[in-house]
Design a protein around this motif. Structure first.
Motif, PDB file in Angstrom:
ATOM      1  N   PHE A 203       0.839  -1.205   0.000  1.00  0.00           N
ATOM      2  CA  PHE A 203       0.000   0.000   0.000  1.00  0.00           C
ATOM      3  C   PHE A 203       0.875   1.256   0.000  1.00  0.00           C
ATOM      4  O   PHE A 203       0.664   2.179  -0.803  1.00  0.00           O
ATOM      5  CB  PHE A 203      -0.905  -0.001   1.236  1.00  0.00           C
ATOM      6  N   ILE A 204       1.858   1.303   0.904  1.00  0.00           N
ATOM      7  CA  ILE A 204       2.737   2.474   0.980  1.00  0.00           C
ATOM      8  C   ILE A 204       3.552   2.614  -0.292  1.00  0.00           C
ATOM      9  O   ILE A 204       3.756   3.720  -0.816  1.00  0.00           O
ATOM     10  CB  ILE A 204       3.669   2.361   2.212  1.00  0.00           C
ATOM     11  N   GLU A 205       4.018   1.491  -0.814  1.00  0.00           N
ATOM     12  CA  GLU A 205       4.849   1.520  -2.022  1.00  0.00           C
ATOM     13  C   GLU A 205       4.097   2.106  -3.201  1.00  0.00           C
ATOM     14  O   GLU A 205       4.661   2.858  -4.001  1.00  0.00           O
ATOM     15  CB  GLU A 205       5.323   0.103  -2.359  1.00  0.00           C
ATOM     16  N   LYS A 206       2.812   1.804  -3.301  1.00  0.00           N
ATOM     17  CA  LYS A 206       2.012   2.355  -4.403  1.00  0.00           C
ATOM     18  C   LYS A 206       1.917   3.875  -4.296  1.00  0.00           C
ATOM     19  O   LYS A 206       1.938   4.575  -5.307  1.00  0.00           O
ATOM     20  CB  LYS A 206       0.618   1.731  -4.395  1.00  0.00           C
ATOM     21  N   GLN A 207       1.801   4.384  -3.051  1.00  0.00           N
ATOM     22  CA  GLN A 207       1.744   5.833  -2.867  1.00  0.00           C
ATOM     23  C   GLN A 207       3.055   6.474  -3.322  1.00  0.00           C
ATOM     24  O   GLN A 207       3.058   7.497  -4.012  1.00  0.00           O
ATOM     25  CB  GLN A 207       1.497   6.173  -1.386  1.00  0.00           C
TER      26      GLN A 207
END
Length: 296
Positions: A203-207
């Motif tokens: 999730f964080i990586e996509k941001q």
């Protein structure tokens, strides 16, 4: 050769003929921005268009070269023309150098981004990678500032310019706050947004990836415009540059979430360094703009 005087001659002749800058540009096969820069004394017409420019405005080539209606000998005019040709050749070399350095940096940032976002197999030593990111960014900032010396600034920021600058700044602040909040949640044993532990990293990586790509697009646009018009790099380019490197540091740091290492101090350290760098760049640019304004 006096670019300001030449610009005034071109402006007066164009006005007398009743042409707009766009119309004169169409006649000569150049943009209205090029004509505007000639008239402001920011640049000199290319040697290849001087004859057509003289014919279009019904003035002599000597008037354009000298910047006045005073007659001069053919030999003197030729010497001025040769000086102009040498200057424009040097200018083209500088533009090519700027383009080459920016292209090399672009390749480096894309390869680094791919390597970090692709997985730890490409860049396994993340702790050693942070200083390298900052060193490369610092080198690029120094080059951008040095290569912009003596070049005219871009026009006053328009709404699209301000929108790009705001997008860079907001996206960077968002990623910092989002990542910091997630780190604090995890440190207290709570998964952000009620997600499963295996979902947090992706999730964080996509941001980060979205912010990285957005700023890669913005800095590409700004660098292209700067090189094409041969003007100073705008503040938007520096903002996107800092945010790009911020995302690389964050993504590299994110890989350590699964290792259980204590990295909160690294997060705050590099976040502070990069935002301080952005503020410092802004201050330096304001000082340089003020000095240029005082000289003019």
């Amino acid at each position: 050769m006096n670019k300001q005087k030449t610009g005034q001659v071109i402006k007066e002749a164009r006005t007398k003929k009743g042409y707009t800058q766009a119309e004169l540009g169409d006649i000569l096969g150049v943009t209205n921005k090029a004509v505007s820069r000639w008239e402001k004394g920011a640049s000199f017409p290319d040697v290849g268009v001087i004859e057509n420019l003289a014919n279009a405005l019904d003035i002599s080539i000597e008037e354009i070269i000298v910047g006045s209606k005073n007659q001069m000998t053919t030999e003197a005019a030729l010497n001025e023309l040769l000086k102009t040709l040498k200057m424009q050749r040097r200018q083209k070399v500088r533009i090519l150098l700027r383009a080459l350095v920016c292209t090399i940096y672009g390749v480096i940032i894309i390869v680094a981004g791919y390597g970090i976002f692709h997985g730890p197999s490409i860049f396994p030593l993340y702790a050693d990678f942070y200083p390298l990111i900052l060193a490369i960014m610092a080198a690029m900032v120094i080059f951008m500032m040095i290569s912009s010396r003596g070049k005219p600034s871009m026009r006053i920021l328009s709404r699209p310019d301000l929108a790009r600058f705001a997008a860079s700044l907001i996206s960077g602040v968002y990623s910092s706050l989002m990542f910091g909040w997630c780190i604090l949640k995890i440190m207290h044993g709570v998964m952000p947004f009620g997600m499963e532990p295996v979902q947090v990293g992706p999730f964080i990586e996509k941001q980060f990836l979205v912010v990285f790509l957005l700023n890669l697009l913005i800095i590409s646009i700004e660098i292209f415009r700067s090189i094409k018009d041969d003007v100073s790099f705008p503040v938007t380019a520096y903002a996107s540059l800092v945010v790009l490197n911020l995302e690389l540091v964050y993504e590299a740091l994110l890989s350590e979430l699964t290792t259980g290492d204590v990295f909160i101090h690294v997060f705050f350290k590099y976040t502070a360094i990069l935002y301080c760098a952005l503020i410092s760049i802004g201050v330096i640019l304001m000082v340089l703009d003020k000095r240029n304004a005082d000289k003019n």
